[in-house]
Motif scaffolding. Structure first.
Motif, PDB file in Angstrom:
ATOM      1  N   ILE A 192      42.543  69.401 -13.611  1.00  0.00           N
ATOM      2  CA  ILE A 192      43.630  69.088 -14.299  1.00  0.00           C
ATOM      3  C   ILE A 192      44.980  69.433 -13.667  1.00  0.00           C
ATOM      4  O   ILE A 192      45.342  69.958 -13.770  1.00  0.00           O
ATOM      5  N   SER A 193      45.155  68.783 -13.094  1.00  0.00           N
ATOM      6  CA  SER A 193      46.993  69.603 -12.335  1.00  0.00           C
ATOM      7  C   SER A 193      48.184  69.064 -13.270  1.00  0.00           C
ATOM      8  O   SER A 193      47.539  68.423 -14.052  1.00  0.00           O
ATOM      9  N   LYS A 194      49.054  70.580 -13.326  1.00  0.00           N
ATOM     10  CA  LYS A 194      49.747  69.862 -13.651  1.00  0.00           C
ATOM     11  C   LYS A 194      51.006  68.818 -14.655  1.00  0.00           C
ATOM     12  O   LYS A 194      51.172  68.778 -14.925  1.00  0.00           O
ATOM     13  N   ASP A 195      50.436  68.626 -12.984  1.00  0.00           N
ATOM     14  CA  ASP A 195      51.420  67.058 -12.893  1.00  0.00           C
ATOM     15  C   ASP A 195      51.124  66.057 -14.142  1.00  0.00           C
ATOM     16  O   ASP A 195      52.050  65.099 -14.712  1.00  0.00           O
ATOM     17  N   ALA A 196      49.980  65.848 -14.549  1.00  0.00           N
ATOM     18  CA  ALA A 196      49.157  65.281 -15.507  1.00  0.00           C
ATOM     19  C   ALA A 196      49.885  65.682 -16.749  1.00  0.00           C
ATOM     20  O   ALA A 196      49.541  64.522 -17.585  1.00  0.00           O
ATOM     21  N   ILE A 197      50.510  66.255 -17.244  1.00  0.00           N
ATOM     22  CA  ILE A 197      50.542  67.262 -18.482  1.00  0.00           C
ATOM     23  C   ILE A 197      51.117  65.858 -19.887  1.00  0.00           C
ATOM     24  O   ILE A 197      50.926  65.101 -20.280  1.00  0.00           O
ATOM     25  N   PRO A 198      51.889  65.317 -18.981  1.00  0.00           N
ATOM     26  CA  PRO A 198      52.997  64.499 -19.490  1.00  0.00           C
ATOM     27  C   PRO A 198      52.408  63.408 -20.565  1.00  0.00           C
ATOM     28  O   PRO A 198      52.482  62.309 -20.848  1.00  0.00           O
ATOM     29  N   SER A 199      51.716  63.383 -19.083  1.00  0.00           N
ATOM     30  CA  SER A 199      50.139  61.142 -19.926  1.00  0.00           C
ATOM     31  C   SER A 199      49.557  61.688 -20.882  1.00  0.00           C
ATOM     32  O   SER A 199      49.660  61.064 -20.871  1.00  0.00           O
ATOM     33  N   ILE A 200      49.441  63.459 -20.371  1.00  0.00           N
ATOM     34  CA  ILE A 200      47.856  63.811 -20.985  1.00  0.00           C
ATOM     35  C   ILE A 200      49.104  63.230 -23.200  1.00  0.00           C
ATOM     36  O   ILE A 200      48.174  62.610 -23.684  1.00  0.00           O
ATOM     37  N   ALA A 201      50.032  63.731 -22.964  1.00  0.00           N
ATOM     38  CA  ALA A 201      50.708  64.537 -24.105  1.00  0.00           C
ATOM     39  C   ALA A 201      51.109  63.197 -24.820  1.00  0.00           C
ATOM     40  O   ALA A 201      51.464  62.409 -25.684  1.00  0.00           O
ATOM     41  N   ALA A 202      51.430  61.837 -24.415  1.00  0.00           N
ATOM     42  CA  ALA A 202      52.081  60.414 -24.218  1.00  0.00           C
ATOM     43  C   ALA A 202      50.350  60.037 -24.545  1.00  0.00           C
ATOM     44  O   ALA A 202      51.146  59.269 -25.760  1.00  0.00           O
ATOM     45  N   LYS A 203      49.867  59.823 -24.121  1.00  0.00           N
ATOM     46  CA  LYS A 203      48.311  59.351 -24.887  1.00  0.00           C
ATOM     47  C   LYS A 203      47.782  59.545 -25.832  1.00  0.00           C
ATOM     48  O   LYS A 203      47.755  59.292 -26.470  1.00  0.00           O
ATOM     49  N   ALA A 204      47.930  61.006 -26.575  1.00  0.00           N
ATOM     50  CA  ALA A 204      47.827  62.057 -27.630  1.00  0.00           C
ATOM     51  C   ALA A 204      48.676  61.032 -28.754  1.00  0.00           C
ATOM     52  O   ALA A 204      47.732  61.732 -29.505  1.00  0.00           O
ATOM     53  N   THR A 205      49.875  60.994 -28.532  1.00  0.00           N
ATOM     54  CA  THR A 205      51.038  60.134 -29.432  1.00  0.00           C
ATOM     55  C   THR A 205      51.132  59.450 -29.406  1.00  0.00           C
ATOM     56  O   THR A 205      51.385  58.783 -30.544  1.00  0.00           O
ATOM     57  N   GLU A 206      49.559  58.116 -28.695  1.00  0.00           N
ATOM     58  CA  GLU A 206      50.277  57.061 -27.948  1.00  0.00           C
ATOM     59  C   GLU A 206      50.242  56.041 -30.414  1.00  0.00           C
ATOM     60  O   GLU A 206      50.578  55.700 -29.956  1.00  0.00           O
TER      61      GLU A 206
ATOM     62  N   GLU B  22      56.245  65.633 -27.107  1.00  0.00           N
ATOM     63  CA  GLU B  22      56.897  67.422 -26.376  1.00  0.00           C
ATOM     64  C   GLU B  22      56.352  68.360 -26.265  1.00  0.00           C
ATOM     65  O   GLU B  22      55.899  69.713 -25.959  1.00  0.00           O
ATOM     66  N   ASP B  23      55.780  68.455 -28.118  1.00  0.00           N
ATOM     67  CA  ASP B  23      54.610  70.394 -29.145  1.00  0.00           C
ATOM     68  C   ASP B  23      53.411  69.668 -27.929  1.00  0.00           C
ATOM     69  O   ASP B  23      53.695  70.747 -27.280  1.00  0.00           O
ATOM     70  N   VAL B  24      53.207  68.421 -27.919  1.00  0.00           N
ATOM     71  CA  VAL B  24      51.704  68.768 -26.916  1.00  0.00           C
ATOM     72  C   VAL B  24      52.231  68.613 -26.097  1.00  0.00           C
ATOM     73  O   VAL B  24      50.970  69.743 -25.647  1.00  0.00           O
ATOM     74  N   ALA B  25      52.762  69.053 -25.043  1.00  0.00           N
ATOM     75  CA  ALA B  25      53.044  69.050 -23.914  1.00  0.00           C
ATOM     76  C   ALA B  25      53.125  70.232 -23.699  1.00  0.00           C
ATOM     77  O   ALA B  25      52.813  71.068 -22.481  1.00  0.00           O
ATOM     78  N   LYS B  26      53.511  71.124 -24.621  1.00  0.00           N
ATOM     79  CA  LYS B  26      53.785  72.644 -24.659  1.00  0.00           C
ATOM     80  C   LYS B  26      52.756  73.784 -25.104  1.00  0.00           C
ATOM     81  O   LYS B  26      52.068  74.313 -24.316  1.00  0.00           O
ATOM     82  N   ILE B  27      51.656  72.570 -26.382  1.00  0.00           N
ATOM     83  CA  ILE B  27      50.325  73.473 -26.051  1.00  0.00           C
ATOM     84  C   ILE B  27      49.814  72.718 -24.706  1.00  0.00           C
ATOM     85  O   ILE B  27      48.764  73.883 -24.676  1.00  0.00           O
ATOM     86  N   LEU B  28      49.493  72.214 -23.883  1.00  0.00           N
ATOM     87  CA  LEU B  28      48.547  71.696 -22.805  1.00  0.00           C
ATOM     88  C   LEU B  28      49.491  72.507 -21.107  1.00  0.00           C
ATOM     89  O   LEU B  28      48.764  73.403 -20.735  1.00  0.00           O
ATOM     90  N   GLU B  29      50.917  73.024 -21.829  1.00  0.00           N
ATOM     91  CA  GLU B  29      50.921  74.177 -20.816  1.00  0.00           C
ATOM     92  C   GLU B  29      50.580  76.161 -21.141  1.00  0.00           C
ATOM     93  O   GLU B  29      50.296  75.843 -19.859  1.00  0.00           O
ATOM     94  N   ILE B  30      50.135  75.748 -22.516  1.00  0.00           N
ATOM     95  CA  ILE B  30      49.537  76.807 -22.812  1.00  0.00           C
ATOM     96  C   ILE B  30      48.147  77.008 -21.907  1.00  0.00           C
ATOM     97  O   ILE B  30      47.660  77.539 -21.699  1.00  0.00           O
ATOM     98  N   ALA B  31      47.941  75.560 -22.468  1.00  0.00           N
ATOM     99  CA  ALA B  31      46.065  75.349 -21.852  1.00  0.00           C
ATOM    100  C   ALA B  31      46.156  75.424 -20.526  1.00  0.00           C
ATOM    101  O   ALA B  31      44.502  75.942 -20.222  1.00  0.00           O
ATOM    102  N   TYR B  32      47.258  75.382 -19.756  1.00  0.00           N
ATOM    103  CA  TYR B  32      47.457  75.435 -18.447  1.00  0.00           C
ATOM    104  C   TYR B  32      46.322  76.617 -17.286  1.00  0.00           C
ATOM    105  O   TYR B  32      45.682  76.638 -16.988  1.00  0.00           O
TER     106      TYR B  32
END
Ligand code: NZQ
Ligand code: ZN
Length: 381
Positions: free
Chosen positions: A344-358, A371-381
């Motif tokens: 999964i590419s780094k560019d996808a992080i915002p869309s995953i974060a948006a989906k998780a908080t929908e 934003e928190d979810v995006a930060k977690i996904l950055e750590i997971a990257y």
């Protein structure tokens, strides 16, 4: 101390042990069912003999059946609709899932959806489940605990939403867990299942403070899962280890490990967003990526319990060292521990974060913004 009030009720009769699948016909007959819908996945049960055992047992007990095949991992709404149509057209009076969480969850959606105007509306909280056909399960992979709970998770392929649903009416009447049926699992599925079961315990555990009974039970279950999986890594035919992993995975999400505790479920919500957008990602593999990052992000919110987990499960005083030890364990089991490893590419992080908080902010240890979810996904990257 956070002594959350709770109700414990688990109506599923669980038949556990080698050789017990042949009892399924008798159990269905006892419940008074005469013609059932058998739900199955991509064919593993035909290869390992489980299907033949089930069919013989149904025949011997005079149970008629029709078959819905082709449930995929991360099961989809269109298959549920197909099952509902088949059940309606054939006067079905019970549903039998033979497979893993995906198959069981599809069967739960059919068993309840047959009485609803729009089954997806019940996932959105717009229609209430008031009735369901009796459900039976022959489990072939230990992971979700779906064999002994009221949860089910389905992906709507059109809206790309993967949502959970719950009803006390879809607990299986009877579930058979024969660990020997799991000896044909590919290694990665065994590992996915182990990680999912560990995650189910952690989702509840980290919301505890001073709930000694449940916290000690949960630590024992986590250690049992790690121990059994390491033994299976050496010998996948080790039936004792299979049994221990299977029983721990059931206890991980049948109400026991969550009693007294509020539960968090943010890692699951984030994983569900990933597998909604990337259906090839197995649930357990997604959790191996998300959970360590989530702990790294939130542990200071409930420091004593995270420290206790580090000490009692990973034998260290340092939470971040414990996280590294968990990642090393996942890596040893050949699970991915980064988003990158899931391709999964780094560019996808915002869309995953948006989906998780929908449908709302996930989490209770810390309520997570997009934003928190995006930060977690950055750590997971
Ligand atoms: O489809 P077949 O051919 O049967 O192959 C399956 C599938 O490819 C294979 N398999 C299962 N048993 C086997 C076997 N292969 C060889 N030998 C056997 N004995 O394993 C693959 C995965 O099966 P699946 O049912 O998808 O696995 P799992 O039990 O992990 O279920 C995952 C789904 O459950 C949801 C997940 O999100 C995911 O959609 N969850 C359900 C929950 C619940 N109902 O309580 C809670 C969980 O947190 C989770 O969200
Ligand atoms: Zn899970």
């Amino acid at each position: 101390m956070d002594m959350t009030n709770f109700t414990f009720s688990n109506p599923t009769r669980l038949l556990f042990g080698v050789g017990r699948i042949q009892e399924i016909g008798k159990e269905i007959k006892k419940e008074g069912c005469k013609k059932i819908l058998l739900v199955a996945g991509g064919g593993s049960i035909k290869k390992n003999g489980v299907y033949d055992t089930v069919a013989t047992s149904l025949r011997e007990n005079g149970i008629q059946w029709i078959e819905l095949w082709g449930v995929v991992p991360n099961p989809v709404l269109s298959k549920v609709m197909e099952g509902i149509r088949m059940a309606k057209d054939n006067d079905i009076d019970g549903v039998l899932a033979v497979g893993g969480g995906s198959t069981i969850d599809t069967a739960k959606a059919v068993a309840s959806g047959i009485y609803l105007d729009d089954v997806w509306a019940s996932f959105l909280g717009k229609e209430k489940i008031e009735k369901a056909l009796p459900l039976f399960v022959v489990l072939t992979i230990s992971a979700t605990g779906s064999e002994s709970n009221g949860n089910f998770v389905i992906t709507n392929e059109e809206t790309k939403q993967k949502l959970g649903n719950y009803s006390p009416l879809v607990y299986p009447k009877v579930s058979i867990v024969d660990p020997s049926a799991q000896q044909t699992l590919p290694w990665n599925q065994t590992a996915n299942g182990a990680c999912d079961a560990l995650a189910h315990i952690m989702e509840s555990y980290f919301t505890g403070v001073g709930n000694e009974t449940t916290l000690f039970v949960d630590e024992a279950l986590m250690k049992a899962i790690i121990d059994a999986t390491d033994k299976l890594l050496i010998n996948q035919k080790d039936i004792e280890a299979r049994s221990n992993l299977a029983w721990a995975a059931t206890l991980a999400l049948n109400g026991v490990s969550a009693s007294q505790l509020k539960g968090d479920w943010a890692s699951h919500d984030i994983e569900h967003a990933i597998s909604a957008l990337y259906p090839d990602v197995a649930h357990g593999a997604g959790l191996a990526v998300v959970f360590p990052a989530w702990i790294t992000f939130v542990w200071k919110e409930n420091e004593p319990t995270f420290r206790r987990w580090a000490k009692n499960v990973w034998d260290t005083d340092d939470v971040l060292v414990a996280v590294e030890r968990m990642k090393t364990t996942f890596t040893r089991w050949d699970l991915p521990v980064s988003l990158k490893a899931l391709s999964i590419s780094k560019d996808a992080i915002p869309s995953i974060a948006a989906k998780a908080t929908e449908v709302g902010k996930p989490g209770t240890v810390k309520k997570l913004s997009t934003e928190d979810v995006a930060k977690i996904l950055e750590i997971a990257y």
